[in-house]
Design a protein around this motif. Structure first.
Motif, PDB file in Angstrom:
ATOM      1  N   GLY A   1      -4.431   4.156  -8.250  1.00  0.00           N
ATOM      2  CA  GLY A   1      -4.766   3.390  -7.064  1.00  0.00           C
ATOM      3  C   GLY A   1      -5.439   2.095  -7.478  1.00  0.00           C
ATOM      4  O   GLY A   1      -5.597   1.793  -8.664  1.00  0.00           O
TER       5      GLY A   1
ATOM      6  N   GLN B   1       0.831  -1.208   0.000  1.00  0.00           N
ATOM      7  CA  GLN B   1       0.000   0.000   0.000  1.00  0.00           C
ATOM      8  C   GLN B   1       0.863   1.254   0.000  1.00  0.00           C
ATOM      9  O   GLN B   1       0.504   2.261  -0.626  1.00  0.00           O
ATOM     10  CB  GLN B   1      -0.931   0.000   1.203  1.00  0.00           C
ATOM     11  CG  GLN B   1      -1.988   1.091   1.157  1.00  0.00           C
ATOM     12  CD  GLN B   1      -2.920   0.930  -0.032  1.00  0.00           C
ATOM     13  OE1 GLN B   1      -3.495  -0.137  -0.245  1.00  0.00           O
ATOM     14  NE2 GLN B   1      -3.063   1.982  -0.838  1.00  0.00           N
ATOM     15  N   ASP B   2       2.002   1.211   0.693  1.00  0.00           N
ATOM     16  CA  ASP B   2       2.922   2.356   0.675  1.00  0.00           C
ATOM     17  C   ASP B   2       3.367   2.667  -0.752  1.00  0.00           C
ATOM     18  O   ASP B   2       3.435   3.838  -1.159  1.00  0.00           O
ATOM     19  CB  ASP B   2       4.153   2.068   1.535  1.00  0.00           C
ATOM     20  CG  ASP B   2       3.838   1.978   3.020  1.00  0.00           C
ATOM     21  OD1 ASP B   2       2.767   2.460   3.434  1.00  0.00           O
ATOM     22  OD2 ASP B   2       4.668   1.417   3.762  1.00  0.00           O
TER      23      ASP B   2
ATOM     24  N   ASP C   1       0.407   4.168  -2.720  1.00  0.00           N
ATOM     25  CA  ASP C   1       0.150   5.558  -2.316  1.00  0.00           C
ATOM     26  C   ASP C   1       1.171   6.514  -2.932  1.00  0.00           C
ATOM     27  O   ASP C   1       0.821   7.620  -3.362  1.00  0.00           O
ATOM     28  CB  ASP C   1       0.165   5.676  -0.789  1.00  0.00           C
ATOM     29  CG  ASP C   1      -1.025   4.984  -0.137  1.00  0.00           C
ATOM     30  OD1 ASP C   1      -1.989   4.654  -0.847  1.00  0.00           O
ATOM     31  OD2 ASP C   1      -0.980   4.762   1.093  1.00  0.00           O
ATOM     32  N   GLU C   2       2.428   6.097  -2.964  1.00  0.00           N
ATOM     33  CA  GLU C   2       3.464   6.926  -3.575  1.00  0.00           C
ATOM     34  C   GLU C   2       3.238   7.064  -5.077  1.00  0.00           C
ATOM     35  O   GLU C   2       3.402   8.142  -5.656  1.00  0.00           O
ATOM     36  CB  GLU C   2       4.851   6.339  -3.307  1.00  0.00           C
ATOM     37  CG  GLU C   2       5.343   6.502  -1.881  1.00  0.00           C
ATOM     38  CD  GLU C   2       5.774   7.928  -1.583  1.00  0.00           C
ATOM     39  OE1 GLU C   2       6.399   8.576  -2.442  1.00  0.00           O
ATOM     40  OE2 GLU C   2       5.467   8.399  -0.467  1.00  0.00           O
TER      41      GLU C   2
ATOM     42  N   HIS D   1       0.583   9.563  -5.670  1.00  0.00           N
ATOM     43  CA  HIS D   1       1.081  10.915  -5.405  1.00  0.00           C
ATOM     44  C   HIS D   1       1.823  11.478  -6.620  1.00  0.00           C
ATOM     45  O   HIS D   1       1.684  12.665  -6.949  1.00  0.00           O
ATOM     46  CB  HIS D   1       2.000  10.898  -4.188  1.00  0.00           C
ATOM     47  CG  HIS D   1       2.657  12.217  -3.908  1.00  0.00           C
ATOM     48  ND1 HIS D   1       1.983  13.275  -3.338  1.00  0.00           N
ATOM     49  CD2 HIS D   1       3.925  12.649  -4.141  1.00  0.00           C
ATOM     50  CE1 HIS D   1       2.804  14.310  -3.217  1.00  0.00           C
ATOM     51  NE2 HIS D   1       3.981  13.952  -3.696  1.00  0.00           N
TER      52      HIS D   1
END
Length: 464
Positions: A83, A69-70, A73-74, A77
């Motif tokens: 996603g 998930q990290d 998310d990056e 961004h």
């Protein structure tokens, strides 16, 4: 002159499993190094263009989070992903080809994001570095020999994580392994993915809506609101066009190792990813086989590109924009561990006290001997036991990725990249714990391991 570097944890292989392992180990406090033969991280996702990432959900419940998930998310961004997207189907309970959710990503942005997360965690990266020697005695690796353009060196570590995909490190240290299916030892086929750009996606999607009888399966992912204007406003993933493919093969116009094509429209307008080429009877641990695969699969790519431009709706002005720089290998060695994850574990959603990651992707076997596929839905998300990460006879080696201890059938689920990241995160935390405590991989407290993983926002046994 040979030099020696010393670390607490050495991660061999910078694919999805190795990246997650390196990040998790460094975050847990261990002095960690990540060794990768390419000049970038990401493995199958970057070198082999294997995308989108298959599901991290069972039905509508997220079961893989943490480092995975990290990364997502990056990517979001930096506008490298939408996603994770839900993929609806006409038939309730069906998830063919996706597992029910996909996460599209940009390969070049992913390379940057993985570098960023690994470095921010405090892990050293060794690119362009081959491990060509493993020094082991009495079930313990003491050091590995490294080779780069700069020369040779030695690396010592307390713990080693084998995220090589092929189990190279564990096998060199004496681990036993299986390869291929029980009946004849054949492994799943290899493929080269490729992308075409400038596709008229509206024309193509409208055609699929009007001609569903030509498709084996199809889903139209649900896009969130508020995406950047250059992102797609419609997406499709599908497999089919069997009659068209058969006609092309019969006439000699199309050179392809499959009876159908599988397509995923990208989150960027006009781009389409093909997972359509196939070559059987390739041993991914045999370099001569890999050379043949690289040559033959590129021939299939070029043939299919021309065929698509001529016959697929919306493709008349499209062109090939990227081809996998490294053939995608689905299966090679599976190391024998303390527990062998099996088909029933996967299909029935079996739970284990030492579960350190969840699996949720259906059993997806690309036949090792013909053009068919087996797709079997799961009864529930299953646990991947810590024991399946521990090679029999080795006390300071942890497995991560498609080389874990699993049967041919179970690996057909656990091999996907989201699952590899979940296993990698667990391996990284476990290695850091064992190094800090000065114990073997089997002597750490698994409950403590699970609790640290939860602190790192991973999902483990008992959480779902």
């Amino acid at each position: 002159m040979s030099t020696t570097a010393k670390y607490e944890v050495a991660v061999i292989g910078g694919g999805p499993a190795g990246v997650a392992a390196a990040i998790a180990s460094a975050r847990t406090g261990a002095k960690t190094v990540l060794i990768e033969p390419n000049s970038y991280l990401g493995g199958a996702g970057t070198a082999s263009l294997v995308g989108p990432w298959m599901t991290n959900y069972y039905k509508d419940t997220q079961v893989i989070r943490g480092v995975f998930q990290d990364v997502v998310d990056e990517l979001v961004h930096y506008e490298g992903s939408t996603g994770t997207l839900k993929c609806p189907y006409d038939n309730p309970g069906e998830t063919k080809g996706t597992g029910g959710h996909i996460t599209p990503f940009d390969v070049e942005i992913l390379k940057f994001v993985l570098n960023k997360l690994v470095i921010e965690a405090g892990c050293d990266i060794r690119f362009n570095t081959l491990v060509d020697e493993v020094h082991a005695t009495d079930g313990k690796i003491y050091s590995v020999g490294l080779r780069t353009k700069s020369g040779r060196s030695t690396l010592e570590a307390k713990m080693f994580i084998d995220a090589s995909g092929d189990g190279d490190i564990a096998v060199a240290a004496g681990a036993e392994f299986e390869q291929g299916r029980k009946s004849d030892g054949l492994t799943q086929p290899v493929s080269s993915l490729f992308k075409m750009s400038y596709v008229n996606m509206d024309q193509f999607i409208d055609y699929t809506l009007a001609n569903r009888d030509e498709l084996i399966w199809v889903s139209y992912p649900i896009l969130p609101k508020g995406l950047p204007s250059h992102f797609s406003d419609r997406m499709v993933c599908l497999s089919g066009f069997n009659n068209l493919i058969a006609q092309g093969q019969k006439s000699g116009e199309l050179n392809l190792g499959r009876e159908r094509i599988t397509l995923f429209s990208d989150y960027r307008k006009g781009d389409m990813l093909f997972n359509a080429t196939r070559l059987n009877r390739i041993d991914g641990t045999n370099n001569n086989d890999l050379i043949r695969a690289e040559i033959e699969l590129r021939e299939q790519v070029i043939s299919l590109v021309g065929f698509a431009r001529k016959y697929l709706p919306g493709f008349s002005n499209a062109s090939v924009s990227s081809v996998a720089s490294k053939v995608g290998v689905r299966e090679t060695r599976r190391i024998i561990g303390d527990y062998v994850l099996n088909q029933e574990d996967v299909l029935r959603g079996n739970q284990y006290e030492d579960g350190i990651a969840k699996g949720c992707f259906p059993v997806d076997i690309h036949s090792p001997s013909d053009k068919t596929n087996v797709w079997v839905e799961l009864d529930g998300a299953y646990d991947i036991p810590y024991r399946s990460l521990l090679p029999v006879g080795l006390e300071n080696v942890i497995l991560a990725g498609r080389n874990i201890s699993a049967t041919h059938e179970a690996m057909a689920s656990s091999r996907v990249q989201s699952h590899c990241m979940a296993m990698g995160q667990a391996a990284g935390v476990a290695a850091a714990m064992a190094a800090e405590q000065g114990v073997s991989t089997r002597e750490i407290n698994v409950t403590q391991l699970q609790n640290i993983l939860r602190e790192q926002k991973a999902i483990v046994a008992g959480d779902i």
